[in-house]
Each structure stands twice: as structure tokens, then as C-alpha cells.
Design a protein around this motif. Structure first.
Motif, PDB file in Angstrom:
ATOM      1  N   ARG A 235      11.971  11.788  -4.465  1.00 25.55           N
ATOM      2  CA  ARG A 235      12.864  11.542  -3.328  1.00 25.55           C
ATOM      3  C   ARG A 235      13.938  10.513  -3.660  1.00 25.55           C
ATOM      4  O   ARG A 235      14.823  10.263  -2.853  1.00 25.55           O
ATOM      5  CB  ARG A 235      12.055  11.048  -2.122  1.00 25.55           C
ATOM      6  CG  ARG A 235      11.156  12.100  -1.530  1.00 25.55           C
ATOM      7  CD  ARG A 235      10.233  11.474  -0.473  1.00 25.55           C
ATOM      8  NE  ARG A 235       9.535  12.503   0.257  1.00 25.55           N
ATOM      9  CZ  ARG A 235       9.871  12.919   1.467  1.00 25.55           C
ATOM     10  NH1 ARG A 235      10.870  12.386   2.105  1.00 25.55           N
ATOM     11  NH2 ARG A 235       9.180  13.872   2.044  1.00 25.55           N
ATOM     12  N   GLY A 236      13.802   9.876  -4.811  1.00 25.96           N
ATOM     13  CA  GLY A 236      14.780   8.864  -5.203  1.00 25.96           C
ATOM     14  C   GLY A 236      14.664   7.577  -4.399  1.00 25.96           C
ATOM     15  O   GLY A 236      15.665   6.893  -4.166  1.00 25.96           O
ATOM     16  N   ILE A 237      13.445   7.253  -3.983  1.00 28.97           N
ATOM     17  CA  ILE A 237      13.243   6.029  -3.208  1.00 28.97           C
ATOM     18  C   ILE A 237      12.487   5.005  -4.040  1.00 28.97           C
ATOM     19  O   ILE A 237      11.793   5.348  -4.994  1.00 28.97           O
ATOM     20  CB  ILE A 237      12.500   6.304  -1.885  1.00 28.97           C
ATOM     21  CG1 ILE A 237      11.149   6.965  -2.140  1.00 28.97           C
ATOM     22  CG2 ILE A 237      13.352   7.155  -0.951  1.00 28.97           C
ATOM     23  CD1 ILE A 237      10.308   7.180  -0.897  1.00 28.97           C
ATOM     24  N   SER A 238      12.623   3.765  -3.672  1.00 29.13           N
ATOM     25  CA  SER A 238      12.028   2.678  -4.442  1.00 29.13           C
ATOM     26  C   SER A 238      10.552   2.487  -4.102  1.00 29.13           C
ATOM     27  O   SER A 238      10.063   2.957  -3.064  1.00 29.13           O
ATOM     28  CB  SER A 238      12.777   1.376  -4.166  1.00 29.13           C
ATOM     29  OG  SER A 238      12.546   0.972  -2.830  1.00 29.13           O
ATOM     30  N   LEU A 239       9.877   1.766  -4.975  1.00 25.44           N
ATOM     31  CA  LEU A 239       8.479   1.413  -4.750  1.00 25.44           C
ATOM     32  C   LEU A 239       8.351   0.599  -3.468  1.00 25.44           C
ATOM     33  O   LEU A 239       7.412   0.799  -2.691  1.00 25.44           O
ATOM     34  CB  LEU A 239       7.930   0.628  -5.948  1.00 25.44           C
ATOM     35  CG  LEU A 239       6.513   0.068  -5.800  1.00 25.44           C
ATOM     36  CD1 LEU A 239       5.500   1.177  -5.567  1.00 25.44           C
ATOM     37  CD2 LEU A 239       6.144  -0.758  -7.028  1.00 25.44           C
ATOM     38  N   SER A 240       9.294  -0.294  -3.216  1.00 26.79           N
ATOM     39  CA  SER A 240       9.198  -1.117  -1.998  1.00 26.79           C
ATOM     40  C   SER A 240       9.320  -0.271  -0.736  1.00 26.79           C
ATOM     41  O   SER A 240       8.701  -0.582   0.286  1.00 26.79           O
ATOM     42  CB  SER A 240      10.237  -2.239  -2.007  1.00 26.79           C
ATOM     43  OG  SER A 240      11.535  -1.715  -1.974  1.00 26.79           O
ATOM     44  N   THR A 241      10.075   0.825  -0.778  1.00 31.20           N
ATOM     45  CA  THR A 241      10.157   1.732   0.374  1.00 31.20           C
ATOM     46  C   THR A 241       8.812   2.404   0.613  1.00 31.20           C
ATOM     47  O   THR A 241       8.362   2.528   1.760  1.00 31.20           O
ATOM     48  CB  THR A 241      11.261   2.782   0.156  1.00 31.20           C
ATOM     49  OG1 THR A 241      12.506   2.107   0.009  1.00 31.20           O
ATOM     50  CG2 THR A 241      11.338   3.764   1.315  1.00 31.20           C
ATOM     51  N   VAL A 242       8.157   2.807  -0.458  1.00 34.77           N
ATOM     52  CA  VAL A 242       6.822   3.407  -0.344  1.00 34.77           C
ATOM     53  C   VAL A 242       5.841   2.377   0.214  1.00 34.77           C
ATOM     54  O   VAL A 242       5.047   2.680   1.114  1.00 34.77           O
ATOM     55  CB  VAL A 242       6.344   3.959  -1.708  1.00 34.77           C
ATOM     56  CG1 VAL A 242       4.880   4.383  -1.655  1.00 34.77           C
ATOM     57  CG2 VAL A 242       7.224   5.123  -2.146  1.00 34.77           C
ATOM     58  N   GLN A 243       5.919   1.146  -0.271  1.00 35.67           N
ATOM     59  CA  GLN A 243       5.041   0.093   0.222  1.00 35.67           C
ATOM     60  C   GLN A 243       5.268  -0.165   1.714  1.00 35.67           C
ATOM     61  O   GLN A 243       4.319  -0.340   2.477  1.00 35.67           O
ATOM     62  CB  GLN A 243       5.255  -1.195  -0.577  1.00 35.67           C
ATOM     63  CG  GLN A 243       4.744  -1.102  -1.994  1.00 35.67           C
ATOM     64  CD  GLN A 243       5.194  -2.269  -2.861  1.00 35.67           C
ATOM     65  OE1 GLN A 243       6.322  -2.747  -2.740  1.00 35.67           O
ATOM     66  NE2 GLN A 243       4.306  -2.712  -3.738  1.00 35.67           N
ATOM     67  N   SER A 244       6.522  -0.175   2.134  1.00 34.93           N
ATOM     68  CA  SER A 244       6.851  -0.380   3.547  1.00 34.93           C
ATOM     69  C   SER A 244       6.298   0.757   4.407  1.00 34.93           C
ATOM     70  O   SER A 244       5.803   0.536   5.514  1.00 34.93           O
ATOM     71  CB  SER A 244       8.367  -0.470   3.746  1.00 34.93           C
ATOM     72  OG  SER A 244       8.873  -1.589   3.103  1.00 34.93           O
ATOM     73  N   THR A 245       6.382   1.966   3.904  1.00 36.31           N
ATOM     74  CA  THR A 245       5.870   3.127   4.629  1.00 36.31           C
ATOM     75  C   THR A 245       4.359   3.029   4.775  1.00 36.31           C
ATOM     76  O   THR A 245       3.810   3.282   5.858  1.00 36.31           O
ATOM     77  CB  THR A 245       6.262   4.433   3.916  1.00 36.31           C
ATOM     78  OG1 THR A 245       7.686   4.466   3.798  1.00 36.31           O
ATOM     79  CG2 THR A 245       5.768   5.654   4.665  1.00 36.31           C
ATOM     80  N   LEU A 246       3.675   2.650   3.719  1.00 33.11           N
ATOM     81  CA  LEU A 246       2.226   2.474   3.779  1.00 33.11           C
ATOM     82  C   LEU A 246       1.859   1.388   4.795  1.00 33.11           C
ATOM     83  O   LEU A 246       0.917   1.552   5.578  1.00 33.11           O
ATOM     84  CB  LEU A 246       1.673   2.124   2.397  1.00 33.11           C
ATOM     85  CG  LEU A 246       1.669   3.270   1.386  1.00 33.11           C
ATOM     86  CD1 LEU A 246       1.456   2.737  -0.026  1.00 33.11           C
ATOM     87  CD2 LEU A 246       0.620   4.307   1.745  1.00 33.11           C
ATOM     88  N   GLU A 247       2.603   0.309   4.792  1.00 35.34           N
ATOM     89  CA  GLU A 247       2.357  -0.788   5.743  1.00 35.34           C
ATOM     90  C   GLU A 247       2.543  -0.314   7.189  1.00 35.34           C
ATOM     91  O   GLU A 247       1.738  -0.628   8.068  1.00 35.34           O
ATOM     92  CB  GLU A 247       3.284  -1.965   5.442  1.00 35.34           C
ATOM     93  CG  GLU A 247       3.135  -3.139   6.394  1.00 35.34           C
ATOM     94  CD  GLU A 247       1.802  -3.855   6.307  1.00 35.34           C
ATOM     95  OE1 GLU A 247       1.424  -4.496   7.316  1.00 35.34           O
ATOM     96  OE2 GLU A 247       1.127  -3.784   5.256  1.00 35.34           O
TER      97      GLU A 247
END
Length: 127
Positions: free
Chosen positions: A33-45
Motif C-alpha cells: 500500500r506504500g504506507i509506513s510502519l508507523s501508519t501500521v502501528q497507529s492502525t493497530l493501536e
């Protein structure tokens, strides 16, 4: 409860794997998706705060697991959508569902028939 596309993709990935951490999830769905690790972390949170995920700290990372089954989450979303129309009448929902089944595969229709039979047996046993 509202779920965005990334939240749905995250839940799908976790339901398929049963548990994951942010790095593995990023490799699975984030990079494509071209998104950063921090975006994935925020989504998980966000999903954790919504009560849809549980987490356990292992070393320096959280391991996330589903807090609810796919079926439970889907039922909640449908119930909330019906509630927004200020009506508990299921006529509109059933009509929409019947329209969707017109394009379903025979396998999907067979699975649906089995679910209806199971629901009727459970209801009969409860009465």
C-alpha cells in the motif's frame, strides 16, 4: 464503530494469521500500500482501543491478536448500520441481501443454506 479500509485490511490479515506484530503486518499489507510502519502501528493501536484487538508485550514489541471473531464484528457492524436508520425492521436488509445472492456462486449459496438451517435448529432448540 466505523472501520476504514486499512483497519479492515488489518483485521483480515490478523484473522488469517491469528496473531502478528507491526513489522510483520507492515511487510504483509503495508509495503504493498506504500504506507509506513508507523501508519501500521497507529492502525493497530486504533483497533486495540476500539476493543477489536488484544495485545501482549513481547520483548520490545506488541503481539496483536483478534479480540472478536470476524462474524461477531460483522454482526456488530450490520446491527449498527440498521440502527442508523432508526428502524429495526429487517425488510430492507433482507431485500438487499437477496439482491446480493443473485450473483453468488453455488458454493456460497450452499454455505448460506447450511447457516440458515443451523440457525433454525438453534432457534428451535431454544424455544
Amino acid at each position: 464503530m466505523k472501520l476504514g479500509d486499512l483497519e479492515v485490511a488489518t483485521l483480515d490479515a490478523i484473522w488469517a494469521r491469528d496473531e502478528t506484530d507491526a513489522r510483520a503486518l507492515h511487510a504483509q499489507i503495508g509495503e504493498a500500500r506504500g504506507i509506513s510502519l508507523s501508519t501500521v502501528q497507529s492502525t493497530l493501536e486504533r483497533l486495540y482501543r476500539k476493543g477489536l484487538l488484544t495485545r501482549e508485550k513481547v520483548s520490545h514489541a506488541y503481539i496483536y491478536s483478534p479480540a472478536e471473531t470476524r462474524e461477531t464484528v460483522m454482526a456488530r457492524l450490520v446491527d449498527e448500520a440498521l440502527g442508523r436508520f432508526n428502524s429495526r425492521s429487517h425488510d430492507g436488509l433482507l431485500a438487499a441481501f437477496a439482491g446480493l445472492t443473485a450473483s453468488a456462486t453455488p458454493e456460497t449459496l450452499d454455505a448460506l443454506e447450511q447457516l440458515v438451517r443451523k440457525a433454525r435448529r438453534a432457534k428451535g432448540a431454544a424455544e
